[in-house]
Structures are given as C-alpha cells and as structure tokens.
Enzyme design. Structure first.
Site, mmCIF file in Angstrom:
data_model
loop_
_atom_site.group_PDB
_atom_site.id
_atom_site.type_symbol
_atom_site.label_atom_id
_atom_site.label_comp_id
_atom_site.label_asym_id
_atom_site.label_seq_id
_atom_site.Cartn_x
_atom_site.Cartn_y
_atom_site.Cartn_z
ATOM 1 N N GLU A 111 0.836 -1.207 0.000
ATOM 2 C CA GLU A 111 0.000 0.000 0.000
ATOM 3 C C GLU A 111 0.871 1.258 0.000
ATOM 4 O O GLU A 111 0.530 2.249 -0.650
ATOM 5 C CB GLU A 111 -0.938 -0.026 1.208
ATOM 6 C CG GLU A 111 -2.050 -1.070 1.063
ATOM 7 C CD GLU A 111 -2.943 -1.161 2.285
ATOM 8 O OE1 GLU A 111 -4.144 -0.917 2.161
ATOM 9 O OE2 GLU A 111 -2.411 -1.486 3.369
ATOM 10 N N GLU A 131 -3.829 -9.732 3.366
ATOM 11 C CA GLU A 131 -4.597 -9.518 4.596
ATOM 12 C C GLU A 131 -5.746 -10.497 4.750
ATOM 13 O O GLU A 131 -6.162 -10.819 5.866
ATOM 14 C CB GLU A 131 -5.124 -8.085 4.640
ATOM 15 C CG GLU A 131 -4.069 -7.030 4.937
ATOM 16 C CD GLU A 131 -3.384 -6.511 3.696
ATOM 17 O OE1 GLU A 131 -2.713 -5.474 3.780
ATOM 18 O OE2 GLU A 131 -3.516 -7.154 2.619
#
Length: 689
Positions: A111, A131
C-alpha cells in the site's frame, strides 16, 4: 552522494545526484510499526524541504522492502502518524517519489508503494495484499488504489485471493513501472532522474479512474461471488473486500477510503479474524521449541525413502520439490518403478497445468534414484525416512537393517502415524538419532509435519527435523510420543463419537451435514468411505459383526472403492444416502437397545467436537503438545479444521470452557474430563492464554 545522516534510530537520509534517498532499517522485515511510520514522516518532510533534492527514493535496508503492517498493533489504539497520514505526505510531494522494492512488498508495504508516484522492483521481488489470510482487508487504501491501477477484475484476484505475485507479472499488470536489473538503489535513482528529465507528471494513483462503471463493477463482483462460492464459504473478509472494491467504483476516493476503514474495523473485531490471526501466530510460535541454546541443525544433503507405496512416493516428492536428491527404495518387485512412474506423472501433470515449468519438472525428476537394495539407498544418505506398512514388527525389522548400513551421523526417521517411536528406536544402536517425521497424506499436498521427539532423541536431531519442515514448506509441530501423536490422537474422539451417535438416531448424512456446516470439507462418514472402511482398524481375520463397521466390511461395503459404504456411490463416485447402511445401523441399534431421538446440528457439533477439545487439553497437560496453539495449527493444517474458528482450542475459549465442561460431564462422565480443562473453566482461564 552527500554524507549520509541519521533521521531517526532506524532511518538515514542522503542526497545523490539530486535525488533524496530515505532508507529504513528496522529488522527483521521493516514492518510498518509506529517507529517506522515516524521515521518515514520525518524523512519525507526533510526531503520535500531539501532544495538540493529534486526527487525522492524510498528504500529499505536488509532483506526486504516493507513486508507489512505490525500485526501486534491490531486491536490497540493507533498511534499517529498512521499509514494514511504518511501516504498523504507522499502524494502531496511536489517531487516525484519512487518506491524501490526488493524482497517482498506485502500488505501495508505494498500500500505504501501504491501511494508513491512510481514503483521499481528487482526481478526477484514479490508484491501482494495477503490480509485476507488474517481475516482482514487492506486498510490503508489497497482496495481503492489497486482497482484504479490494474482494474476491477485483477484487483479481485489479487486482494481476495491474497497470493503475492512476482515482479514480472506485477509489471505486466501495471502494479510497478520498471524492473531493475543489477543493483536496486542506483537503478531507482537513475529512474527518478529520468522521470525528472522527461518532465513526467506526479502520477497519483488516487486520481486515476477505475476501468469499470458502477453497473459493470457490480456484475463483475457477482460473477466472482458465483465462481468462488465454495472457496469463500465461512470466511467474512472476502465479502467485505468485495464491498470495499465496489466502493472504489461507486464513491470518490476519499469516500472509498472511509468505507474501506469502516469495513477494516468491522473485521478487526470479528471472531473470524481473531481466529485467523490466532492461527497466524500459532504457526510461527510452533517453531519455538525447548532445546539447548546454541544447538544447530545437522546438515542434510541426501535423502533415502524406504517404501514406494502411496505414502513413500508422496514423501519422496516433498523432498524433490525442495531440491533434495532422493533415493526411493522398495524390496517388493517393481514397486520402486511404479512409485517413480507416479512421481513422473505428478510432475508432468503440474507442468501441464502451468503450476511448474516443464524444465522444473525434469529437474525434480532428475534428482530421483530408485532401486531395491536397501544398502545402496541408505549408505550415502544423511536422512533415512521409513514409510512402510504400519506394523511394529515390520518397522523394527527394517530399522535394524537401516541401522546396520546407515553411515555414522545419519538421522533415522519413521513416518509412523500411531506407533511408539521409542520402541522403534530401541532396536537401533543410535536411539538419539531416531526421530518421527509424520507426514499427512497426501504428503506432497498436506502442510502438516509432526516432528516426533523420542525419549532419547538429541536436540540437534530435533532442530534438524524442525528446520527441515520449514525448508520443505511444511508447518512443523513438535510432538511427544503417544498413540496418534497430536493430530490423530486429538481427532480420534470425533470418529468414536460419530460411530456412537449414529446409533442414537441421526443418519450418517445428517452427522456429516452438521460437520460440513461447521466448516469441515468432509464429515466423519464421508472420510471413512473415502479412505476405506477396510483400512480403518478392520481386522478381517477376527471380524465378528461387533460394530457397524465390521458388519459393513463383512458385506463388502468398504466405501467408495466398492461403490458402497456408509453411502451408495454411482459410477462418478457421487454419494447418496444408503438405505442398506441405514438399515444395518438401525438393526444394530435395536439389538443394542440404544434409545432413538432427533438431534439438531448444534447438538451434533457438541457431541462430536467437545470431546476433541477435551483430548486437546489432555495432550497439552501431558506435554505431548507444547502449547494449545500447537494443537490448533496441527488440526487446521492436518485435518482441515476450519481456520475461521481458530482450531478446537481457540474455538473452545470462545464458546466458554465452563459450558464445555458441563456438557462433557454429562456426555462422557466427570472422570474422563481433562483436569486442565476443568481447572481453567473454574478459574476463568483460557486454553490459548
């Protein structure tokens, strides 16, 4: 390059040829914890203000780029700056910011890279948003930026699938802008200089448009749901990831970020994510074992596998996959040739499916030797793995032979599932070098490896077994010696409870359905039929119709291979409830005067799984398992216990130990309940604490 200066204790700053270099050095994996975020913020502010810097490169020391967020911070008050605050600084920079990626850029690390204006990577780098494996979604813009960069459908595969991709695919998909051949940092600096020289814009991913409109996005999401319905069952995170990706196409970027964060917070507090994070840490904790400080694993370069049946060939493939030369030996006729043929076919099938290259398949096959001479196979091996029929007499006989011809220092391992390893070791002159390496079938697919420590097994051999497990891509769990070790012993009460319960009224299909709805891919009777009733404890020479299983076996109903067991099967092996088996069960129950009653799914789950919890507590209490989390990870990886429950011990803590103890008292009697379980229930304790 001007003189490097320290920004914080874990970061340095320098300017080379007009490019500011911010380097983070936070071993072991540069996780994006609070100290790293502070260092990034301070370094970025300095670079933006530095008149000598016209571009910025974010770089990591050590073996990897930012490998993800600091998971230990989850569920705690978040200290500022958070990742989005850091990303705001990057995106607001008037100078191009380039992420220089090596090793892995995972989760928050990826990210961060997406928030940079441009991204370069080494050819060996991997990028991903895993995730989902923790029951979470990317919470720092991943679900909003990825669709803008690669499109909705590729974003679905990357984020819901959770598997990292290599740099070559990342470049093709548009996640990165260049692969750097040679040294990464000079390549990243050169790329930043070229961007400036060409006057390239400061490309902010947040400003890009998603490739599909709202209607097309919803259609893509529905197709994905339909295609992956079975894979997503039981998990909460994938559904919320789909909602977050939909927000990328239907809301502004800032609104999408807010939606993503709300969904992330919902997941952080969910039982599913708590359970999945428990297993994440359980897998890592399993490697912490009580051995003498400083003991190092022994060197293993060549492996011999004794027995070329299904288990032996599977074990051979595990070692071949990891690059070990393997000598597969079997005294029985052409058994080794048949085993080699199965190995060739498996690698060929993997190549045909694109899972490995044809060259890689040939490389693995080239590491295999076969033969029928035990001495030829064993004499040069550093590790000998016995994988013959589960008979103590046979195993003791083969270990005597192995001991006589194996070189000094060689490790002798048994793949026994239930037998006493100490009895096997006792027939050798080197019991300190005997270990259990219990692979779960099919060995080349299942992740669990039980490393069984005998009474005299040395610490060095134990360390070697655990180290081997990691190199083989397995989850290695240390077990003491007992009947069934950890996973088989703990799951045995489920089988026994199912066989008892089916006499009380529920049909095999009703019991299996309750287990399927709980999350198991197979219920106990489905598993019996798949494995074969004739090989699960049936003694045909002494069979006398004493159990339902004996009656079915005597009728020739051995399961799928005979088109009938507890179920009936058609030519495609599709199961249907069997009137024949149900009649046998009811007649057996009538003769035994077992009262009949109806059970709902919740009652079936209690009857079958509370005894598993009880047995798990016993193996911890006895020291067979080092900790409750070892039981959980063993059953999740060895028996397919649904990961969103966290395993039996984690699940029991959530249900409440007092409730389980009260039920067990009524079910199996107070004397059969684990004292540890009873004590923790009385004290308000937890098995997984």
């Amino acid at each position: 390059m001007n003189e490097m200066s320290r920004v914080t204790a874990i970061s340095t700053y320098a300017v080379a040829d007009g490019i500011a270099i911010l380097t983070i050095d936070s071993p072991p994996v540069n996780a994006l914890g609070h100290a790293v975020r502070v260092a990034l913020e301070a370094g970025l502010r300095r670079a933006v203000a530095d008149a000598d810097a016209h571009g910025i490169v974010i770089h990591c020391a050590g073996r990897t780029f930012f490998a993800g967020a600091d998971i230990s911070e989850f569920g705690k008050p978040l200290q500022q700056p958070d990742l989005n605050a850091v990303f705001d600084l990057i995106e607001a920079s008037t100078k191009p910011v380039v992420a220089a990626i090596h090793g892995t850029a995972l989760g928050g690390g990826m990210e961060l890279a997406l928030a940079c204006h441009y991204r370069v990577a080494t050819s060996s780098a991997k990028l991903g948003l895993p995730e989902v494996s923790l029951g979470l979604l990317p919470g720092a813009g991943g679900t909003q930026r990825v669709p803008r960069l690669v499109g909705i459908e590729k974003a679905l595969t990357l984020i819901v699938g959770g598997r990292p991709i290599g740099a070559t695919k990342a470049l093709a998909d548009g996640l990165i802008d260049r692969i750097v051949e040679g040294d990464l940092l000079p390549g990243a600096i050169l790329y930043a200089q070229q961007l400036i020289a060409r006057g390239e814009p400061l490309r902010r991913v947040r400003d890009l448009a998603v490739d599909l409109d709202a209607t097309a996005t919803r259609e893509a999401l529905e197709r994905f749901r339909a295609t992956h319905k079975r894979d997503l069952q039981g998990f909460k995170a994938p559904g919320l990831i789909l909602q977050a990706i939909e927000a990328a196409a239907t809301l502004t970027f800032d609104e999408g970020l807010a939606r993503e964060w709300a969904l992330f917070e919902e997941l952080v507090d969910s039982q599913e994510s708590i359970a999945q994070r428990h297993l994440f840490f359980a897998e890592r904790t399993a490697g912490k074992i009580p051995i003498e400080r400083g003991v190092q694993p022994l060197t293993v370069e060549r492996v011999a596998v004794i027995g070329a049946g299904t288990m032996g060939t599977g074990i051979a493939m595990v070692f071949l996959n990891a690059g070990y030369p393997v000598f597969l030996v079997d005294k029985a006729g052409d058994a080794a040739e048949r085993g080699a043929a199965r190995i060739h076919k498996t690698f060929g099938d993997l190549a045909d499916k694109g899972r490995i290259s044809p060259e890689e398949g040939m490389r693995r096959v080239g590491l295999l030797r076969i033969g029928s001479s035990l001495e030829d196979a064993v004499s040069g091996a550093d590790l000998v793995v016995e994988a013959i029929f589960e008979s103590m007499a046979l195993k003791q006989a083969i270990f005597k032979e192995i001991d006589a011809v194996a070189k000094a220092g060689a490790i002798l391992a048994s793949n026994t599932s239930f037998l006493d390893l100490d009895e096997i070791a006792a027939v050798t002159a080197r019991p300190d070098q005997v270990i259990g390496l219990h692979f779960f079938a099919p060995a080349n697919i299942m992740r669990l490896l039980e490393v069984v420590r005998g009474a005299r097994t040395s610490d060095a051999v134990i360390a070697t077994g655990m180290s081997l497990g990691r190199r083989l891509g397995k989850v290695a769990v240390l077990s003491g010696v007992c009947d069934g070790f950890i996973a088989n012993r703990v799951m045995k009460p489920r089988m026994e409870a199912a066989e008892a319960l089916v006499l009380e009224g529920p049909t095999p299909s009703e019991i299996d359905r309750a287990m399927n709805r709980y999350g198991f891919a197979m219920g106990p009777f489905q598993m019996f039929d798949l494995v074969g009733l004739d090989v699960i404890g049936w003694d045909r020479d002494n069979s006398a119709g004493r159990t339902v299983q004996e009656v079915l076996c005597e009728m020739g109903r051995w399961g799928q291979k005979k088109n009938g067991g507890y179920y009936d099967y058609d030519e495609q092996r599709r199961a249907a409830p069997s009137p024949v088996a149900e009649q046998v069960i009811r007649e057996f129950a009538a003769r035994a005067n077992v009262p009949q009653q109806a059970f709902d799914d919740a009652q079936i789950v209690e009857r079958l799984l509370y005894p598993v919890v009880n047995e798990g507590a016993k193996v911890v209490e006895e020291g067979i398992a080092l900790r409750a989390s070892d039981v959980d990870i063993a059953l999740a990886t060895g028996y397919g216990w649904p990961v969103w429950t966290g395993g039996p011990m984690c699940w029991a803590d959530r249900i409440g130990l007092p409730r389980i103890v009260d039920s067990l008292d009524a079910m199996i009697g107070p004397d059969s309940v684990s004292p540890l379980l009873r004590r923790l229930a009385a004290e308000g304790g937890r098995l997984t604490s």
